[in-house]
Design a protein around this motif. Structure first.
Motif, PDB file in Angstrom:
ATOM      1  N   GLY A   1      79.501  74.808  78.900  1.00  0.00           N
ATOM      2  CA  GLY A   1      78.858  74.372  77.856  1.00  0.00           C
ATOM      3  C   GLY A   1      78.640  75.304  76.710  1.00  0.00           C
ATOM      4  N   LEU A   2      78.591  76.582  77.134  1.00  0.00           N
ATOM      5  CA  LEU A   2      78.530  77.868  75.900  1.00  0.00           C
ATOM      6  C   LEU A   2      80.158  78.103  75.483  1.00  0.00           C
ATOM      7  N   ALA A   3      81.096  77.658  76.138  1.00  0.00           N
ATOM      8  CA  ALA A   3      82.282  77.838  75.707  1.00  0.00           C
ATOM      9  C   ALA A   3      82.714  76.578  74.773  1.00  0.00           C
ATOM     10  N   VAL A   4      82.124  75.443  75.060  1.00  0.00           N
ATOM     11  CA  VAL A   4      82.314  74.048  74.143  1.00  0.00           C
ATOM     12  C   VAL A   4      81.560  74.364  72.911  1.00  0.00           C
ATOM     13  N   ALA A   5      80.341  74.894  73.000  1.00  0.00           N
ATOM     14  CA  ALA A   5      79.730  74.991  71.689  1.00  0.00           C
ATOM     15  C   ALA A   5      80.316  76.151  70.762  1.00  0.00           C
ATOM     16  N   ARG A   6      80.774  77.036  71.410  1.00  0.00           N
ATOM     17  CA  ARG A   6      81.485  78.289  70.569  1.00  0.00           C
ATOM     18  C   ARG A   6      82.742  77.631  69.956  1.00  0.00           C
ATOM     19  N   THR A   7      83.341  76.907  70.718  1.00  0.00           N
ATOM     20  CA  THR A   7      84.741  76.262  70.072  1.00  0.00           C
ATOM     21  C   THR A   7      84.647  75.176  69.220  1.00  0.00           C
ATOM     22  N   LEU A   8      83.513  74.272  69.275  1.00  0.00           N
ATOM     23  CA  LEU A   8      83.164  73.515  68.354  1.00  0.00           C
ATOM     24  C   LEU A   8      82.928  74.046  67.067  1.00  0.00           C
ATOM     25  N   ALA A   9      82.129  75.065  67.175  1.00  0.00           N
ATOM     26  CA  ALA A   9      81.683  75.845  66.113  1.00  0.00           C
ATOM     27  C   ALA A   9      82.663  76.661  65.119  1.00  0.00           C
ATOM     28  N   GLU A  10      83.635  77.142  65.807  1.00  0.00           N
ATOM     29  CA  GLU A  10      84.969  77.806  65.598  1.00  0.00           C
ATOM     30  C   GLU A  10      85.671  76.877  64.591  1.00  0.00           C
ATOM     31  N   GLU A  11      85.660  75.825  65.187  1.00  0.00           N
ATOM     32  CA  GLU A  11      86.319  74.575  64.410  1.00  0.00           C
ATOM     33  C   GLU A  11      85.625  73.964  63.242  1.00  0.00           C
ATOM     34  N   GLY A  12      84.564  74.370  62.863  1.00  0.00           N
ATOM     35  CA  GLY A  12      83.756  74.228  61.753  1.00  0.00           C
ATOM     36  C   GLY A  12      82.581  73.203  61.999  1.00  0.00           C
ATOM     37  N   ALA A  13      82.399  72.872  63.127  1.00  0.00           N
ATOM     38  CA  ALA A  13      81.189  71.840  63.535  1.00  0.00           C
ATOM     39  C   ALA A  13      79.853  72.561  63.358  1.00  0.00           C
ATOM     40  N   HIS A  14      78.874  71.939  62.907  1.00  0.00           N
ATOM     41  CA  HIS A  14      77.496  72.258  63.054  1.00  0.00           C
ATOM     42  C   HIS A  14      77.118  71.933  64.651  1.00  0.00           C
ATOM     43  N   VAL A  15      76.619  72.966  65.400  1.00  0.00           N
ATOM     44  CA  VAL A  15      76.436  72.668  66.837  1.00  0.00           C
ATOM     45  C   VAL A  15      74.840  72.876  66.992  1.00  0.00           C
ATOM     46  N   VAL A  16      74.254  71.777  67.642  1.00  0.00           N
ATOM     47  CA  VAL A  16      73.060  71.934  68.518  1.00  0.00           C
ATOM     48  C   VAL A  16      73.076  72.266  70.043  1.00  0.00           C
ATOM     49  N   ALA A  17      72.821  73.436  70.273  1.00  0.00           N
ATOM     50  CA  ALA A  17      73.176  73.883  71.729  1.00  0.00           C
ATOM     51  C   ALA A  17      71.784  73.723  72.560  1.00  0.00           C
ATOM     52  N   VAL A  18      71.845  72.791  73.258  1.00  0.00           N
ATOM     53  CA  VAL A  18      70.624  72.615  74.208  1.00  0.00           C
ATOM     54  C   VAL A  18      70.881  73.114  75.642  1.00  0.00           C
ATOM     55  N   SER A  19      69.677  73.740  75.884  1.00  0.00           N
ATOM     56  CA  SER A  19      69.611  74.335  77.131  1.00  0.00           C
ATOM     57  C   SER A  19      67.904  74.680  77.515  1.00  0.00           C
ATOM     58  N   ARG A  20      67.888  74.925  78.730  1.00  0.00           N
ATOM     59  CA  ARG A  20      66.377  75.414  79.215  1.00  0.00           C
ATOM     60  C   ARG A  20      65.995  76.847  78.287  1.00  0.00           C
ATOM     61  N   THR A  21      67.086  77.723  78.553  1.00  0.00           N
ATOM     62  CA  THR A  21      66.984  79.123  77.795  1.00  0.00           C
ATOM     63  C   THR A  21      68.267  79.476  77.119  1.00  0.00           C
ATOM     64  N   SER A  22      68.057  80.036  76.225  1.00  0.00           N
ATOM     65  CA  SER A  22      69.162  80.629  75.272  1.00  0.00           C
ATOM     66  C   SER A  22      69.981  81.687  76.275  1.00  0.00           C
ATOM     67  N   GLY A  23      71.498  81.447  76.388  1.00  0.00           N
ATOM     68  CA  GLY A  23      72.068  82.570  77.216  1.00  0.00           C
ATOM     69  C   GLY A  23      72.881  83.326  76.341  1.00  0.00           C
ATOM     70  N   GLY A  24      74.409  83.063  76.314  1.00  0.00           N
ATOM     71  CA  GLY A  24      75.270  84.247  75.636  1.00  0.00           C
ATOM     72  C   GLY A  24      75.060  83.975  74.254  1.00  0.00           C
ATOM     73  N   GLU A  25      75.710  84.754  73.387  1.00  0.00           N
ATOM     74  CA  GLU A  25      75.632  84.841  72.217  1.00  0.00           C
ATOM     75  C   GLU A  25      76.143  83.253  71.446  1.00  0.00           C
ATOM     76  N   LEU A  26      75.453  82.681  70.572  1.00  0.00           N
ATOM     77  CA  LEU A  26      76.017  81.627  70.027  1.00  0.00           C
ATOM     78  C   LEU A  26      76.510  81.956  68.430  1.00  0.00           C
ATOM     79  N   PRO A  27      77.568  81.376  68.071  1.00  0.00           N
ATOM     80  CA  PRO A  27      77.951  81.512  66.692  1.00  0.00           C
ATOM     81  C   PRO A  27      76.933  80.893  65.671  1.00  0.00           C
ATOM     82  N   GLY A  28      77.310  81.434  64.429  1.00  0.00           N
ATOM     83  CA  GLY A  28      76.324  81.176  63.259  1.00  0.00           C
ATOM     84  C   GLY A  28      75.918  79.916  63.074  1.00  0.00           C
TER      85      GLY A  28
END
Length: 264
Positions: free
Chosen positions: A20-47
Motif C-alpha cells: 500500500g505504501l509503495a502504491v501510494a508513493r508511486t501514484l503520487a510520483e506520477e502526479g496523482a493526489h493520493v488519500v492514503a488510508v490506514s489505521r496509523t501512519s507508517g512510512g513517509e508519504l509524498p507531499g
C-alpha cells in the motif's frame, strides 16, 4: 511513459507500509493526489498524499474515507483496495480447514472482502459523477489454488475476484474499469515481522527466518524467479492498471507472482 495520472484523485487502503505504501508513493510520483488510508501512519508519504486514519474493520470506515477524498480533492478517479492479509491479531500461515473458527472466518472476510466491497460501493457513485474511474483490487494467487493452508484467506480472495469481475461487467459501459492484481508472496512485514510467516514456516521447516525468506519459501512455492516479490513490482502494475493507458483492460487478473501460478 506518461501514465496520464497527473491531477487524478486516488484512494489507497492499507497504505501505511508494504504494498500500500509503495502504491501510494508511486501514484503520487506520477502526479496523482493520493488519500492514503490506514489505521496509523507508517512510512513517509509524498507531499501530494493525505493520510486518513481508519480501521477498515469498521463497516462505516470505507465510506468515510471516500467522503474525505471528495472533501479534499473534489472527487475520486482511482480506488486501490490493498488492505488485506492477516487481520489485526492474526498470524498466517495457519494450516487445516478445522483450524479457524466462525469468528476467525468472519474477521478474515471482514478485512479481505467486505472492506473492499464497502469501498467500491462508496466509490462507484462518485466515479460515475466524474464519468468513470479505475478500481484495482489486490488479490492473491491463493484465490485459485485451493489447499489446506490459509483456507479462509484464500476463500475471501476468491470472492474478491468474483466481485471484481461482476462490478467490471456492470459498470464498464459507464466508464468504470475494475481489475485485480494477484500477488504471489511479497516481501512485506507479513513475512518479516516477529511472529510473521517466515518465523512460522521456520518453525515447521527446521530452518531460520532469514533462510526461509531467501531460499526455503521460494523453493516451497516454486517461484521461477527464486525470490519473493518486491512491493514496488506490485505498485508498478497497479499504476499501469489505474492509468488511462490501460483503457481497454477491465475484468482482468494481472499476475505478479514470481511465476508461482503454473496453471494456464
Amino acid at each position: 511513459m506518461d501514465l496520464q495520472l497527473s491531477g487524478r484523485v486516488a484512494l489507497v487502503t492499507g497504505a501505511s507500509k508494504g504494498i500500500g505504501l509503495a502504491v501510494a508513493r508511486t501514484l503520487a510520483e506520477e502526479g496523482a493526489h493520493v488519500v492514503a488510508v490506514s489505521r496509523t501512519s507508517g512510512g513517509e508519504l509524498p507531499g501530494k498524499a493525505v493520510h486518513v486514519a481508519a480501521d477498515l474493520m469498521d463497516p462505516q470506515a470505507p465510506a468515510r474515507a471516500v467522503a474525505r477524498a471528495v472533501e479534499e480533492f473534489g472527487g475520486l478517479d482511482i480506488l486501490v483496495n490493498n488492505a488485506g492479509g492477516p487481520p489485526p491479531g492474526v498470524s498466517l500461515p495457519r494450516v487445516g480447514f478445522l483450524t479457524p473458527d466462525d469468528a476467525e472466518w468472519q474477521k478474515m472476510f471482514d478485512f479481505n472482502l467486505f472492506s473492499a466491497v464497502r469501498a467500491i460501493r462508496a466509490a462507484v457513485p462518485v466515479m460515475l459523477n466524474r464519468g468513470g474511474g479505475s478500481i484495482v483490487n489486490i488479490s492473491s494467487t491463493m484465490a485459485v489454488q485451493p489447499g489446506a493452508m490459509n483456507v479462509d484467506y484464500a476463500a475471501a480472495k476468491a470472492a474478491l475476484n468474483h466481485v471484481s469481475k461482476a462490478v467490471s461487467e456492470e459498470y464498464g459501459p459507464q466508464g468504470i474499469r475494475v481489475n485485480t492484481v494477484s500477488a504471489g508472496p511479497v516481501l512485506t512485514d507479513w513475512w518479516t515481522k516477529k511472529g510473521g510467516a517466515a518465523e512460522i514456516i521456520a518453525g515447521f521447516a527446521g530452518a531460520d527466518r532469514d533462510s526461509v525468506i531467501a531460499q526455503v519459501a521460494p523453493e516451497m512455492m516454486r517461484l521461477v524467479t527464486g525470490r519473493l516479490v518486491d512491493p514496488q513490482e506490485i505498485a508498478d502494475a497497479v499504476a499501469l492498471l489505474a492509468s488511462p493507458r490501460s483503457g481497454s483492460t477491465t475484468g482482468a487478473d494481472f499476475l505478479v507472482d514470481g511465476g508461482a501460478r503454473k496453471e494456464m
